[in-house]
Design an enzyme around this catalytic site. Sequence first.
Site, PDB file in Angstrom:
ATOM      1  N   ARG A   1       0.856  -1.178   0.000  1.00 16.93           N
ATOM      2  CA  ARG A   1       0.000   0.000   0.000  1.00 16.93           C
ATOM      3  C   ARG A   1       0.893   1.230   0.000  1.00 16.93           C
ATOM      4  O   ARG A   1       1.873   1.296   0.749  1.00 16.93           O
ATOM      5  CB  ARG A   1      -0.902   0.025   1.224  1.00 16.93           C
TER       6      ARG A   1
ATOM      7  N   ASN B   1       6.424   5.871  -1.500  1.00 13.27           N
ATOM      8  CA  ASN B   1       7.757   5.308  -1.677  1.00 13.27           C
ATOM      9  C   ASN B   1       8.466   5.028  -0.360  1.00 13.27           C
ATOM     10  O   ASN B   1       9.693   4.959  -0.305  1.00 13.27           O
ATOM     11  CB  ASN B   1       8.627   6.221  -2.557  1.00 13.27           C
ATOM     12  N   ARG B   2       7.684   4.875   0.690  1.00 15.35           N
ATOM     13  CA  ARG B   2       8.211   4.591   2.028  1.00 15.35           C
ATOM     14  C   ARG B   2       9.109   5.711   2.562  1.00 15.35           C
ATOM     15  O   ARG B   2       9.891   5.500   3.474  1.00 15.35           O
ATOM     16  CB  ARG B   2       8.975   3.253   2.057  1.00 15.35           C
ATOM     17  N   LEU B   3       8.990   6.906   2.010  1.00 13.46           N
ATOM     18  CA  LEU B   3       9.736   8.067   2.510  1.00 13.46           C
ATOM     19  C   LEU B   3       8.850   8.813   3.510  1.00 13.46           C
ATOM     20  O   LEU B   3       8.428   9.949   3.287  1.00 13.46           O
ATOM     21  CB  LEU B   3      10.169   8.964   1.350  1.00 13.46           C
TER      22      LEU B   3
END
Length: 224
Positions: free
Chosen positions: A17, A197-199
Amino acid sequence: MPSSPADKTTDPADLRRSYSLAGLRRRDLPSDPLELFQRWFNEALNADMLEPNAMVLSCCAGDQPSSRTVLLKAFDARGLVFFTNTRSRKAREIAANARVSLLFPWYALERQLSIEGTATPISAADAFAYFRSRPRGSQIGAWVSQQSRVISSRALLEAQWQAMQERFRQGDIPLPPAWGGYRVEPTRFEFWQGRPNRLHDRFCYRRAPESDQPTEWNLERLAP
């Protein structure tokens, strides 16, 4: 037994997700983390999610940490309050090591908030004031359950429930001797907001060690 077409057998590693609901910018953050906590808590309430005041309490009195969900019942500048059986596992662990952590898992808002601090018992008067506000069934339940103790069966609980219902059939129910509350005085807040983007955005408030003022905090951005 064969699975039906509706069954899901997805490998957890395949679950993905991307988070994109919101972001955090340092210039928008207040100097007091309690102000941001109030804002996020109100947004969790307004999101109509299940148990927005649920928080995971973690303790460690020895080599093995333990966690469970408790419910936030009050908060102010002094800290966050929850209630429990004072002979439970969590209470015994807090007695041995008062340093605890709390986690609010607000997944529907792609957020989590972790808080570290010290837990101390609240007064019996404050505990009783909250106890009187609970539904009568919950009051009786506090008398029935010897929380965290081994019991032989569900039938035993139900028999004790019936006995307590009869015992307190009339009048007010007194505060159980092994029931009370704890206040967690925070020393650290970490606000986590999911991003693409998991940032992710992570901001940490730490109580300023050089200050004797409980309202002074150092604020830092952390790498995701």
